[in-house]
Design an enzyme around this catalytic site. Sequence first.
Site, PDB file in Angstrom:
ATOM      1  N   GLY A  53     -33.282 -51.846 -17.904  1.00  0.00           N
ATOM      2  CA  GLY A  53     -32.729 -53.143 -17.525  1.00  0.00           C
ATOM      3  C   GLY A  53     -33.749 -54.234 -17.778  1.00  0.00           C
ATOM      4  CB  CYS A  80     -36.862 -48.315 -19.625  1.00  0.00           C
ATOM      5  SG  CYS A  80     -37.829 -49.752 -20.087  1.00  0.00           S
ATOM      6  CE1 TYR A  81     -36.273 -53.427 -12.838  1.00  0.00           C
ATOM      7  CE2 TYR A  81     -34.462 -51.991 -12.149  1.00  0.00           C
ATOM      8  CZ  TYR A  81     -35.335 -53.039 -11.882  1.00  0.00           C
ATOM      9  OH  TYR A  81     -35.269 -53.692 -10.678  1.00  0.00           O
ATOM     10  CG  HIS A 171     -35.003 -47.289 -24.187  1.00  0.00           C
ATOM     11  ND1 HIS A 171     -34.051 -47.599 -23.243  1.00  0.00           N
ATOM     12  CD2 HIS A 171     -35.989 -48.211 -24.045  1.00  0.00           C
ATOM     13  CE1 HIS A 171     -34.432 -48.668 -22.565  1.00  0.00           C
ATOM     14  NE2 HIS A 171     -35.603 -49.056 -23.034  1.00  0.00           N
ATOM     15  CD  GLU A 173     -31.511 -45.170 -23.783  1.00  0.00           C
ATOM     16  OE1 GLU A 173     -32.376 -44.277 -23.639  1.00  0.00           O
ATOM     17  OE2 GLU A 173     -31.572 -46.256 -23.181  1.00  0.00           O
ATOM     18  CB  SER A 225      -1.998 -54.481 -32.608  1.00  0.00           C
ATOM     19  OG  SER A 225      -2.955 -53.438 -32.656  1.00  0.00           O
ATOM     20  N   GLY A 226      -0.580 -51.802 -34.052  1.00  0.00           N
ATOM     21  CA  GLY A 226      -0.738 -50.990 -35.253  1.00  0.00           C
ATOM     22  C   GLY A 226      -2.188 -50.572 -35.434  1.00  0.00           C
ATOM     23  N   GLY A 227      -3.076 -51.150 -34.622  1.00  0.00           N
ATOM     24  CA  GLY A 227      -4.483 -50.752 -34.662  1.00  0.00           C
ATOM     25  C   GLY A 227      -4.678 -49.422 -33.948  1.00  0.00           C
ATOM     26  CB  VAL A 228      -7.531 -47.029 -33.997  1.00  0.00           C
ATOM     27  CG1 VAL A 228      -7.779 -45.630 -33.491  1.00  0.00           C
ATOM     28  CG2 VAL A 228      -7.689 -47.082 -35.491  1.00  0.00           C
ATOM     29  CG  ASP A 229      -9.005 -49.726 -30.295  1.00  0.00           C
ATOM     30  OD1 ASP A 229      -9.376 -48.712 -30.895  1.00  0.00           O
ATOM     31  OD2 ASP A 229      -9.600 -50.818 -30.341  1.00  0.00           O
ATOM     32  CB  SER A 230      -2.715 -50.956 -29.182  1.00  0.00           C
ATOM     33  OG  SER A 230      -2.383 -51.100 -30.534  1.00  0.00           O
ATOM     34  CB  SER A 231      -2.010 -46.379 -32.347  1.00  0.00           C
ATOM     35  OG  SER A 231      -1.748 -47.458 -33.179  1.00  0.00           O
ATOM     36  CE  LYS A 371     -11.777 -49.155 -33.829  1.00  0.00           C
ATOM     37  NZ  LYS A 371     -10.986 -50.255 -33.251  1.00  0.00           N
TER      38      LYS A 371
END
Length: 515
Positions: A53, A80-81, A171, A173, A225-231, A371
């Site tokens: 942080g 870290c923090y 870090h 990660e 919308s036809g996008g991946v997320d909403s599909s 994503k």
Amino acid sequence: MDRILIVDFGSQVTQLIARRVRESGVYCEIVPFNSAEKAFSEMSPKAVILSGGPNSVADIDTPRAPENILTSGLPILGICYGQQTLCAQLGGSVEQSDEREFGRAMLDIKANSPLFDGIDGIDGSEIQVWMSHGDRVNNLPDGFAIIGTSENAPYAAIADETRKIYGVQFHPEVVHTPDGAKMLENFTHKVAGCKGDWSMAAFRDKAIADIRAQVGAGRVICGLSGGVDSSVVAVLLHEAIGEQLTCVYVDTGMMRAGESEQVVGLFRDHFNIKLVHRDASDLFLGKLDGVSDPEQKRKIIGGTFIDVFEEEAKAVGGADFLAQGTLYPDVIESVSFTGGPSVTIKSHHNVGGLPERMNMQLVEPVRELFKDEVRALGQELGLPETFVGRHPFPGPGLAIRIPGEITGEKLEILRKADTVYLDEIRTQGLYDEIWQAFAVLLPVRTVGVMGDSRTYDYVCALRAVTSTDGMTADYYPFSHDFLSRVSTRIINEVRGINRVVYDITSKPPGTIEWE
Ligand code: XMP
């Protein structure tokens, strides 16, 4: 199911901790430090990770790890923090150092520890880690020992092996700590004893159970919308609550060629999801008539979208919930402390404001995912590869790919050019290597010669970028052969374009879209 709780102290890379933990087959959730106490009691995790942080432990009023976590007896890893506050809270101390370390550093592993299992370095060689700190630990709490040092951080890695509490200044990660993923896996598997059996199939089952618990017998509406997320969200919800779901697809008139047919075909005909298809292209085009300012265009489209969506939602009798494909990177921005409000580069289009206006609650079943994880979930749910692997497409659609005024004629020209361009990209097998590729129709006419005649037509710019999250991007290095083939095809096949250029700007300083 084994779970790890990640307490967020506001680092820019907290989300990467979650990613790495999930890659190791362990489910995890991130919560901001100020709600961690409650989340910890509710979640029963097997271990806790404290993120980095921007604050200094030396300042009063900076965040601390909840006491119930420190006294739980569970394994803890502070990064870290997180390491610094852990030390300060357990009786050690932290100093503000002049020798700040940013970027690559070498870690000298000093002791055998389960955290370093399977990592070379104990033999005296050093491993690369990524640092970003001003403060550093200078006094260890009782029971702790140094297990790794770096030039400017004598306490770069510390452990109380008995209590299974670890702290690292670097870090693990980020990819610039090449052994970091292994360290996090060691922590979750070897130290915390997680089985590593979490998978997208497990996520799907849990998400379905959560949706049912949240929604009960309520009605849900979802903008497609036809996008991946909403599909993905639509199909997931349909699996969870079937007929209680209605999807609304608004054709803004700014869609690509064939888009509406594909969306309706897939969701209504294939998945049998209740779907309202509203063709509002005339309305959108009318409102955009004569408008050329990019922000104004975006605002008009966003506002009109909400109006139309609201009308359609009312027409189907309303709903108690609105489902959205909010992703993890959207969520993290709202809990990070970036030192003040950030500047709006572009007003992104979403259905913001609608839930309040219509008195609906939000359902956001993929808000924990990145994503590519959403894509994996889409595969798990049986969405066709052509949908799951689609390039992102912005809410305002082709409107922001026609700088300046939008007309029906320009949209038609752009659709044709875009189709040719993507057809070539697919034919050459390049589609999956590219984050996003599209054509832009410039509001500029130039002189050309075709056959024996003079032409005076539009310029088409081609854009293709590689990226991992859309936040930064590089242009895609097409071969000259490829570019000349696309250019020839567009000029031959698309009336209205007589010149093609390729955009080689990265992001930053450019953005991916042109407006
Ligand atoms: P920029 O142009 O800001 O775009 O570099 C980054 C990513 O976001 C997409 N984008 C949008 N997506 N609504 C969306 O849903 C929007 O208003 C919007 N504007 C840009 C863009 O396509 C790229 O993937």
